[in-house]
Design a protein around this motif. Structure first.
Motif, PDB file in Angstrom:
ATOM      1  N   ILE A 192       0.744  -1.191   0.048  1.00  0.00           N
ATOM      2  CA  ILE A 192       0.025   0.048   0.169  1.00  0.00           C
ATOM      3  C   ILE A 192       1.035   1.205  -0.035  1.00  0.00           C
ATOM      4  CG2 ILE A 192      -1.742   1.119   1.109  1.00  0.00           C
ATOM      5  CD1 ILE A 192      -2.455  -1.460   2.629  1.00  0.00           C
ATOM      6  N   THR A 194       0.969   5.226  -0.008  1.00  0.00           N
ATOM      7  CA  THR A 194      -0.019   6.412   0.025  1.00  0.00           C
ATOM      8  C   THR A 194       0.707   7.931  -0.107  1.00  0.00           C
ATOM      9  OG1 THR A 194      -0.042   6.060   2.309  1.00  0.00           O
ATOM     10  CG2 THR A 194      -1.698   5.327   1.405  1.00  0.00           C
ATOM     11  N   ASP A 200       6.889   5.623   3.184  1.00  0.00           N
ATOM     12  CA  ASP A 200       5.626   5.534   3.829  1.00  0.00           C
ATOM     13  C   ASP A 200       4.864   4.360   3.138  1.00  0.00           C
ATOM     14  OD1 ASP A 200       3.332   6.057   5.196  1.00  0.00           O
ATOM     15  OD2 ASP A 200       2.823   7.828   3.762  1.00  0.00           O
ATOM     16  N   LEU A 201       5.268   3.301   3.329  1.00  0.00           N
ATOM     17  CA  LEU A 201       4.981   2.351   2.556  1.00  0.00           C
ATOM     18  C   LEU A 201       4.394   0.889   3.444  1.00  0.00           C
ATOM     19  CD1 LEU A 201       5.253   0.966  -0.394  1.00  0.00           C
ATOM     20  CD2 LEU A 201       7.239  -0.290   0.627  1.00  0.00           C
ATOM     21  N   THR A 202       3.200   0.210   3.111  1.00  0.00           N
ATOM     22  CA  THR A 202       3.000  -0.865   4.162  1.00  0.00           C
ATOM     23  C   THR A 202       3.054  -2.042   3.150  1.00  0.00           C
ATOM     24  OG1 THR A 202       1.193   0.231   5.055  1.00  0.00           O
ATOM     25  CG2 THR A 202       0.975  -2.046   4.969  1.00  0.00           C
ATOM     26  N   ARG A 203       3.758  -3.141   3.880  1.00  0.00           N
ATOM     27  CA  ARG A 203       3.967  -4.309   2.918  1.00  0.00           C
ATOM     28  C   ARG A 203       3.624  -5.503   4.010  1.00  0.00           C
ATOM     29  NH1 ARG A 203       7.572  -8.652   2.924  1.00  0.00           N
ATOM     30  NH2 ARG A 203       8.010  -9.439   0.688  1.00  0.00           N
TER      31      ARG A 203
END
Lengths: 250, 131
Positions: A192, A194, A200-203
């Motif tokens: 993700i 944003t 600023d990342l979702t994994r």
């Protein structure tokens, strides 16, 4: 026997020259086979099923990402495929634009694809599944308002604008090289993004999830539009692919 | 600053993302966003400065810089950064606390308990820090 499946758009005169070169190269390498033109057949799955039944060893999609999607779906849906899975190989000869999937497999150019086919370097890779559609690369959707539900009993959501990408195989040309994606681990790699900054990342990884989103914009392998909600899963080691050295995975 | 081992963390929850439910993993986990429920891993956890966590946490090692409402159970080493705010009981083997960290809850060390069991003359205990 090799089966070459030509996409409709290759009928255009501008592809005559490159197709001739490919066919000559295949002949030089003794890789001739049967040519099937998608434009001339209604049910791709039936045709491929017959070819596998008649002893086809390699199915080659000649075209671009859309061709790959059509052929993969037809191969995997094939009832006989499971039985012959250990023997049937899949490969791509990329022609023209929009060939990020071939690129991910280390197949960069049309004539080079013939040499790769001869070398028979084979990897057994996973296939993604969204509702009833198979995908090789990824599913993407806008992040704002999306909810991802996981069978382990948790959910992820964000209100921020950005993109959610659910990968099976990372495209070597279109996707960020810094993203870790493994198509042979039986897991989907979910990202993700944003912010503008990759920090600023979702994994995370998962073998299945359900997507709900108000935007209803799910894009599969960059070509197919589907509506949410959708269930996404992965079929481990489903496809034997012929790959090049410069593929996007080990 | 994140420890080097989190450079290739298996799971990262970014600052704009909210997780709800029982979030259980097998590798290192970084939380920079919000989490409501529970968090469990057999590896390590890093909680960022802006993270908002309302959950019980279980892990092998943890570095906490954000706000946690819930109990924390760490089998090895727990590091509380200067911006950590903990509302809940904390259990660990080894602990380091930076100046400025706030803890509202009981601190207990299973390492100290084990030492006490092995050596009855050992009187060392970890006492709750006064605010």
């Amino acid at each position: 026997m090799n089966i070459y499946i030509y996409d409709d758009y290759l009928n255009k005169p501008k592809y005559n020259r490159i197709l001739s070169r490919v066919e000559i190269r295949l002949t030089d390498l003794s890789l001739n086979g049967k040519i099937i033109r998608l434009g001339a057949i209604r049910n791709v799955s039936d045709v491929i099923q017959n070819e596998i039944k008649n002893g086809a060893k390699t199915i080659v999609a000649v075209g671009n990402n859309q061709t790959v999607s059509k052929v993969i779906g037809a191969i995997i849906d094939n009832e006989l495929y499971g039985f012959f899975q250990k023997n049937v190989l899949f490969s791509i000869i990329p022609i023209g634009e929009d060939n990020s999937i071939a690129d991910s497999l280390g197949i960069k150019a049309s004539e080079e694809a013939c040499n790769i086919l001869l070398a028979r370097r084979v990897k057994k890779i996973d296939i993604g599944l969204i509702n009833n559609y198979y995908f090789l690369n990824k599913v993407s959707l806008p992040s704002a308002g999306a909810v991802l539900e996981f069978k382990d009993g948790f959910s992820l959501s964000t209100d921020q604008k950005g993109v959610i990408e659910i990968f099976n195989l990372r495209s070597a040309t279109n996707d960020d090289k810094r993203l870790k994606v493994n198509p042979i681990d039986g897991l989907l790699d979910i990202y993700i993004k944003t912010g503008k900054n990759i920090k600023d990342l979702t994994r995370l990884t998962a073998d299945s999830l359900k997507i709900s989103t108000a935007s209803n914009e799910l894009l599969v392998d960059g070509t197919l539009n589907l509506s949410a909600p959708a269930n996404i899963g992965i079929v481990r080691g489903k496809l034997n692919v012929v790959v090049g050295r410069d593929r996007s995975f080990d | 600053m994140k420890p080097e081992k989190f450079k290739d963390a298996e799971t990262i929850i970014g600052s704009s993302v909210t997780v709800k439910g029982d979030f259980h993993g097998t590798g290192n986990i970084i939380i920079e966003g919000s989490l409501e429920g529970s968090l469990k891993t057999d590896a390590d956890v890093y909680i960022g400065e802006k993270a908002q966590v309302v959950a019980n946490i279980e892990a092998e090692n943890a570095t906490i810089n954000g706000q946690i409402n819930g109990t924390i159970k760490i089998s090895q080493y727990l590091a509380l950064g200067s911006t950590a705010k903990i509302n809940g009981d904390v259990n660990f083997q080894e602990l380091s606390v930076s100046r400025g960290a706030l803890i509202n809850g009981r601190l207990s060390s299973h390492g100290a308990a084990r030492n006490k069991k092995n050596n009855s003359t050992d009187k060392k205990e970890v006492l709750p820090e006064e605010e």
